[in-house]
Design a protein around this motif. Sequence first.
Motif, PDB file in Angstrom:
ATOM      1  N   ARG A  43      71.591   7.796  30.430  1.00  0.00           N
ATOM      2  CA  ARG A  43      70.172   8.033  30.672  1.00  0.00           C
ATOM      3  C   ARG A  43      69.318   7.817  29.430  1.00  0.00           C
ATOM      4  O   ARG A  43      68.186   7.323  29.533  1.00  0.00           O
ATOM      5  N   VAL A  44      69.842   8.201  28.269  1.00  0.00           N
ATOM      6  CA  VAL A  44      68.988   8.231  27.074  1.00  0.00           C
ATOM      7  C   VAL A  44      69.240   7.092  26.097  1.00  0.00           C
ATOM      8  O   VAL A  44      68.354   6.755  25.300  1.00  0.00           O
ATOM      9  N   VAL A  45      70.445   6.494  26.122  1.00  0.00           N
ATOM     10  CA  VAL A  45      70.749   5.419  25.172  1.00  0.00           C
ATOM     11  C   VAL A  45      70.184   4.108  25.719  1.00  0.00           C
ATOM     12  O   VAL A  45      70.504   3.708  26.845  1.00  0.00           O
ATOM     13  N   PRO A  46      69.351   3.426  24.964  1.00  0.00           N
ATOM     14  CA  PRO A  46      68.777   2.157  25.442  1.00  0.00           C
ATOM     15  C   PRO A  46      69.861   1.106  25.696  1.00  0.00           C
ATOM     16  O   PRO A  46      70.884   1.082  25.011  1.00  0.00           O
ATOM     17  N   GLU A  47      69.607   0.268  26.665  1.00  0.00           N
ATOM     18  CA  GLU A  47      70.565  -0.794  26.985  1.00  0.00           C
ATOM     19  C   GLU A  47      70.796  -1.702  25.781  1.00  0.00           C
ATOM     20  O   GLU A  47      71.920  -2.171  25.562  1.00  0.00           O
ATOM     21  N   GLU A  48      69.745  -1.916  24.988  1.00  0.00           N
ATOM     22  CA  GLU A  48      69.886  -2.768  23.809  1.00  0.00           C
ATOM     23  C   GLU A  48      70.891  -2.187  22.814  1.00  0.00           C
ATOM     24  O   GLU A  48      71.619  -2.932  22.139  1.00  0.00           O
ATOM     25  N   ALA A  49      70.925  -0.863  22.719  1.00  0.00           N
ATOM     26  CA  ALA A  49      71.862  -0.227  21.786  1.00  0.00           C
ATOM     27  C   ALA A  49      73.302  -0.397  22.246  1.00  0.00           C
ATOM     28  O   ALA A  49      74.203  -0.613  21.431  1.00  0.00           O
ATOM     29  N   ILE A  50      73.518  -0.322  23.554  1.00  0.00           N
ATOM     30  CA  ILE A  50      74.866  -0.517  24.085  1.00  0.00           C
ATOM     31  C   ILE A  50      75.312  -1.953  23.861  1.00  0.00           C
ATOM     32  O   ILE A  50      76.459  -2.213  23.463  1.00  0.00           O
ATOM     33  N   ILE A  51      74.418  -2.892  24.109  1.00  0.00           N
ATOM     34  CA  ILE A  51      74.735  -4.307  23.881  1.00  0.00           C
ATOM     35  C   ILE A  51      74.995  -4.551  22.402  1.00  0.00           C
ATOM     36  O   ILE A  51      75.885  -5.338  22.037  1.00  0.00           O
ATOM     37  N   TRP A  52      74.234  -3.882  21.535  1.00  0.00           N
ATOM     38  CA  TRP A  52      74.450  -4.014  20.089  1.00  0.00           C
ATOM     39  C   TRP A  52      75.857  -3.578  19.705  1.00  0.00           C
ATOM     40  O   TRP A  52      76.482  -4.190  18.829  1.00  0.00           O
TER      41      TRP A  52
END
Length: 229
Positions: A43-52
């Motif tokens: 819910r809170v972690v941006p998708e961009e951070a996961i992709i990073w």
Amino acid sequence: MENHNLLVSESSDIEKAAFYKKTYMHVALALLAFIAVECLFFRVVPEEAIIWMLSGKFIWLFLLGAFWLGSTISTKMSFAPTRGQQYAGLGLYVILEAVIFLPLLYIAAYSVGSAVILQAAIVTLFMFTGLTAVVFLTNTDFSFLRSAIIMGGFIALGAIVAGMIFGFDLGLWFSIFMVVLASGSILYQTGQIKDNYETGQYVGAALQLFASVMLLFWYVLRILMSRRS
């Protein structure tokens, strides 16, 4: 009153039952906490951070190194003299697992389908239950697995690091090997809980079992994902 310095193998049947109940209750609580933290991260972690996290081999190597260091610290904490430190160690390890699982669960949910996560969880639960039953029902000494688990762990770590550095996929057979390794770890850790733990060490025992269950879940999920890709 329970003697926390008494080995489980030397304790009374009532003390053994209490220790096993506390240990597996804490494993269950750790799993529930993992689910809660992972849902929060989604819910809170941006998708961009996961992709990073998946964007470079050295980033993932750094994350694995941080996970290894954090897991070493949390394991030591879970066997500390005070109960507060023990729970802090278990809580830290749950968070570490949630972080390291985030990219894999993201890929599983959005590339394969969230149903595969539930399937992997069910398979893992049945395997864990079966392996635990083998230890308790057969009274077999699985301490002989220790050397094989250590050697297998070093081989697996070397293969993972080499795969990241040189960019090759370890493939299905490596995942099968890791499922076997995790299964052996569950047999060994369960045997250790029966024979070599003290009755007050149920938090540390739960962390050890939780770690093996999560390793098993990781590679069961990867196998199921590979069959659908």
